[in-house]
Motif scaffolding. Structure first.
Motif, PDB file in Angstrom:
ATOM      1  N   GLN A  93       0.828  -1.216   0.000  1.00  0.00           N
ATOM      2  CA  GLN A  93       0.000   0.000   0.000  1.00  0.00           C
ATOM      3  C   GLN A  93       0.856   1.257   0.000  1.00  0.00           C
ATOM      4  N   SER A  94       1.940   1.225   0.783  1.00  0.00           N
ATOM      5  CA  SER A  94       2.676   2.457   1.084  1.00  0.00           C
ATOM      6  C   SER A  94       3.989   2.582   0.300  1.00  0.00           C
ATOM      7  N   PHE A  95       4.065   1.937  -0.857  1.00  0.00           N
ATOM      8  CA  PHE A  95       5.186   2.057  -1.802  1.00  0.00           C
ATOM      9  C   PHE A  95       6.468   1.389  -1.293  1.00  0.00           C
ATOM     10  N   ASN A  96       6.927   1.775  -0.069  1.00  0.00           N
ATOM     11  CA  ASN A  96       8.134   1.178   0.519  1.00  0.00           C
ATOM     12  C   ASN A  96       9.373   1.327  -0.363  1.00  0.00           C
ATOM     13  N   LEU A  97       9.494   2.471  -1.048  1.00  0.00           N
ATOM     14  CA  LEU A  97      10.700   2.727  -1.835  1.00  0.00           C
ATOM     15  C   LEU A  97      11.814   3.204  -0.910  1.00  0.00           C
ATOM     16  N   PHE A  98      13.049   2.952  -1.314  1.00  0.00           N
ATOM     17  CA  PHE A  98      14.194   3.453  -0.549  1.00  0.00           C
ATOM     18  C   PHE A  98      14.410   4.925  -0.910  1.00  0.00           C
ATOM     19  N   PRO A  99      14.277   5.841   0.052  1.00  0.00           N
ATOM     20  CA  PRO A  99      14.325   7.273  -0.273  1.00  0.00           C
ATOM     21  C   PRO A  99      15.677   7.744  -0.784  1.00  0.00           C
ATOM     22  N   GLN A 100      16.753   7.024  -0.442  1.00  0.00           N
ATOM     23  CA  GLN A 100      18.100   7.452  -0.837  1.00  0.00           C
ATOM     24  C   GLN A 100      18.484   7.000  -2.247  1.00  0.00           C
ATOM     25  N   TYR A 101      17.592   6.238  -2.896  1.00  0.00           N
ATOM     26  CA  TYR A 101      17.894   5.727  -4.234  1.00  0.00           C
ATOM     27  C   TYR A 101      16.942   6.326  -5.271  1.00  0.00           C
ATOM     28  N   THR A 102      17.436   6.482  -6.496  1.00  0.00           N
ATOM     29  CA  THR A 102      16.588   6.956  -7.587  1.00  0.00           C
ATOM     30  C   THR A 102      15.579   5.870  -7.966  1.00  0.00           C
ATOM     31  N   ALA A 103      14.649   6.239  -8.838  1.00  0.00           N
ATOM     32  CA  ALA A 103      13.662   5.256  -9.318  1.00  0.00           C
ATOM     33  C   ALA A 103      14.361   4.051  -9.935  1.00  0.00           C
ATOM     34  N   LEU A 104      15.349   4.317 -10.798  1.00  0.00           N
ATOM     35  CA  LEU A 104      16.056   3.213 -11.447  1.00  0.00           C
ATOM     36  C   LEU A 104      16.815   2.363 -10.432  1.00  0.00           C
ATOM     37  N   ARG A 148      11.475   9.811 -15.672  1.00  0.00           N
ATOM     38  CA  ARG A 148      11.578   9.958 -14.222  1.00  0.00           C
ATOM     39  C   ARG A 148      12.581   8.990 -13.592  1.00  0.00           C
ATOM     40  N   MET A 149      13.400   8.340 -14.416  1.00  0.00           N
ATOM     41  CA  MET A 149      14.277   7.280 -13.908  1.00  0.00           C
ATOM     42  C   MET A 149      15.303   7.775 -12.891  1.00  0.00           C
ATOM     43  N   ASP A 150      15.762   9.013 -13.053  1.00  0.00           N
ATOM     44  CA  ASP A 150      16.804   9.536 -12.167  1.00  0.00           C
ATOM     45  C   ASP A 150      16.233  10.374 -11.025  1.00  0.00           C
ATOM     46  N   HIS A 151      14.919  10.360 -10.880  1.00  0.00           N
ATOM     47  CA  HIS A 151      14.282  11.102  -9.796  1.00  0.00           C
ATOM     48  C   HIS A 151      14.241  10.252  -8.528  1.00  0.00           C
ATOM     49  N   TYR A 152      14.332  10.932  -7.383  1.00  0.00           N
ATOM     50  CA  TYR A 152      14.219  10.267  -6.088  1.00  0.00           C
ATOM     51  C   TYR A 152      12.741  10.209  -5.678  1.00  0.00           C
ATOM     52  N   PRO A 153      12.376   9.285  -4.792  1.00  0.00           N
ATOM     53  CA  PRO A 153      10.965   9.149  -4.420  1.00  0.00           C
ATOM     54  C   PRO A 153      10.290  10.456  -4.018  1.00  0.00           C
ATOM     55  N   HIS A 154      10.994  11.332  -3.285  1.00  0.00           N
ATOM     56  CA  HIS A 154      10.349  12.577  -2.849  1.00  0.00           C
ATOM     57  C   HIS A 154      10.066  13.521  -4.009  1.00  0.00           C
ATOM     58  N   GLN A 155      10.662  13.242  -5.164  1.00  0.00           N
ATOM     59  CA  GLN A 155      10.421  14.068  -6.353  1.00  0.00           C
ATOM     60  C   GLN A 155       9.293  13.502  -7.224  1.00  0.00           C
ATOM     61  N   LEU A 156       8.685  12.412  -6.772  1.00  0.00           N
ATOM     62  CA  LEU A 156       7.644  11.735  -7.548  1.00  0.00           C
ATOM     63  C   LEU A 156       6.295  11.838  -6.845  1.00  0.00           C
ATOM     64  N   SER A 157       5.226  11.850  -7.622  1.00  0.00           N
ATOM     65  CA  SER A 157       3.881  11.808  -7.037  1.00  0.00           C
ATOM     66  C   SER A 157       3.635  10.412  -6.457  1.00  0.00           C
ATOM     67  N   GLY A 158       2.574  10.299  -5.676  1.00  0.00           N
ATOM     68  CA  GLY A 158       2.240   8.995  -5.114  1.00  0.00           C
ATOM     69  C   GLY A 158       1.991   7.947  -6.184  1.00  0.00           C
ATOM     70  N   GLY A 159       1.294   8.339  -7.253  1.00  0.00           N
ATOM     71  CA  GLY A 159       1.037   7.400  -8.341  1.00  0.00           C
ATOM     72  C   GLY A 159       2.311   6.965  -9.033  1.00  0.00           C
ATOM     73  N   GLN A 160       3.241   7.915  -9.223  1.00  0.00           N
ATOM     74  CA  GLN A 160       4.525   7.571  -9.831  1.00  0.00           C
ATOM     75  C   GLN A 160       5.335   6.651  -8.924  1.00  0.00           C
ATOM     76  N   GLN A 161       5.308   6.918  -7.616  1.00  0.00           N
ATOM     77  CA  GLN A 161       6.031   6.054  -6.689  1.00  0.00           C
ATOM     78  C   GLN A 161       5.474   4.624  -6.719  1.00  0.00           C
ATOM     79  N   GLN A 162       4.154   4.505  -6.793  1.00  0.00           N
ATOM     80  CA  GLN A 162       3.571   3.164  -6.823  1.00  0.00           C
ATOM     81  C   GLN A 162       3.912   2.449  -8.124  1.00  0.00           C
ATOM     82  N   ARG A 163       4.023   3.203  -9.215  1.00  0.00           N
ATOM     83  CA  ARG A 163       4.419   2.570 -10.482  1.00  0.00           C
ATOM     84  C   ARG A 163       5.880   2.123 -10.445  1.00  0.00           C
ATOM     85  N   VAL A 164       6.727   2.879  -9.737  1.00  0.00           N
ATOM     86  CA  VAL A 164       8.115   2.427  -9.517  1.00  0.00           C
ATOM     87  C   VAL A 164       8.101   1.122  -8.712  1.00  0.00           C
TER      88      VAL A 164
END
Length: 261
Positions: A93-104, A148-164
């Motif tokens: 539900q909550s994406f769980n992306l690593f904030p210190q890493y880019t989307a890629l 958006r591959m080189d963007h960090y999670p905080h630079q992405l919308s919620g929908g973009q983060q979930q797609r990552v």
């Protein structure tokens, strides 16, 4: 042969029985939607399938291989658990992306770590990592995130983060992709972005289990629907039967409450 067979799974936390004798199977290339109210056991079931929780009883088989059997006395080692988890890709539900890493980097991290265990990694490191990056870029492009591959999670919308997060789950080529309420943290506009991606995956015959509160989406996308209540499967079958013409009284009551908001 079914790609997934779940037999008599049970799970309790203390004195609370969260799952009670849950059994179902699904075929490769199909989408299964699991619906039900909060606390019905849906998320715990997904966590048991992904070995984030250990069932108290029952069996889990993927492609004819028994991954879990509560009747076995010995516990799996961490390395064995990690291998079993590779059969399932999990989107939370909550994406769980690593904030210190880019989307890629988020998408390729697990594949890079696994590659280090290959016998030829040191010898072919550059080529292997280039191949992993190319795969990650391809997945992000499929998600509509080529820019958006080189963007960090905080630079992405919620929908973009979930797609990552979806691209990350697909990176290791799991047998079954699992979604746990993938749109519950999103507003309606961003929900549409994510559902569009999942719909596309269903059209590509990706084997999926989707825990969702989006009834219209479940009806349109799923091949099968399971309705859970109080830790048991109350009703399962074709989505138009379960959602539009439920047979069980508990299913009817749930759908009535849902329709009333």
């Amino acid at each position: 042969m079914a790609i997934l067979e779940v037999t008599h799974i049970g799970k309790h936390f203390g004195k609370t029985n969260v799952l009670k004798d849950v059994s179902f199977s699904m075929e490769e290339g199909t989408a299964l939607a699991i619906i039900g109210s909060s606390g019905s056991g849906k998320t715990t079931l997904l966590r048991c399938l992904n070995f984030l929780e250990t069932p108290d009883c029952g069996q889990i088989c993927v492609n004819g291989e028994t991954l879990f059997d509560a009747g076995k006395s010995e516990k799996d080692k961490d390395e064995e658990l990690r291998k079993k988890r590779l059969h399932f890709g999990m989107v939370f539900q909550s994406f769980n992306l690593f904030p210190q890493y880019t989307a890629l980097e988020n998408v390729t991290l697990a594949e890079r770590l696994l590659a280090q265990e290959r016998a030829d990694f040191k010898q072919n490191k550059k080529a292997i990592l280039e191949e992993i990056d190319a795969h990650g870029k391809e997945l992000l492009a499929r998600m509509g995130l080529a820019e958006r591959m080189d963007h960090y999670p905080h630079q992405l919308s919620g929908g973009q983060q979930q797609r990552v997060a979806i691209a990350r789950a697909l990176a290791l080529k799991p047998d079954i992709l699992c979604f746990d309420e993938p749109t519950s943290a999103l507003d309606p506009e961003l929900t549409g972005e994510v559902l569009k991606v999942i719909r596309s995956l269903a059209e590509q015959k990706t084997t999926m289990i989707i825990v969702t509160h989006e009834m219209a989406f479940a009806r349109d996308v799923a091949d099968q629907v399971i309705f859970m209540d109080d830790g048991v499967i109350v009703e399962q079958g074709d989505p138009h039967e379960v959602i539009d013409h439920p047979k069980e009284e508990r299913t009817k009551q749930f759908l009535t409450r849902y329709a009333q908001g």
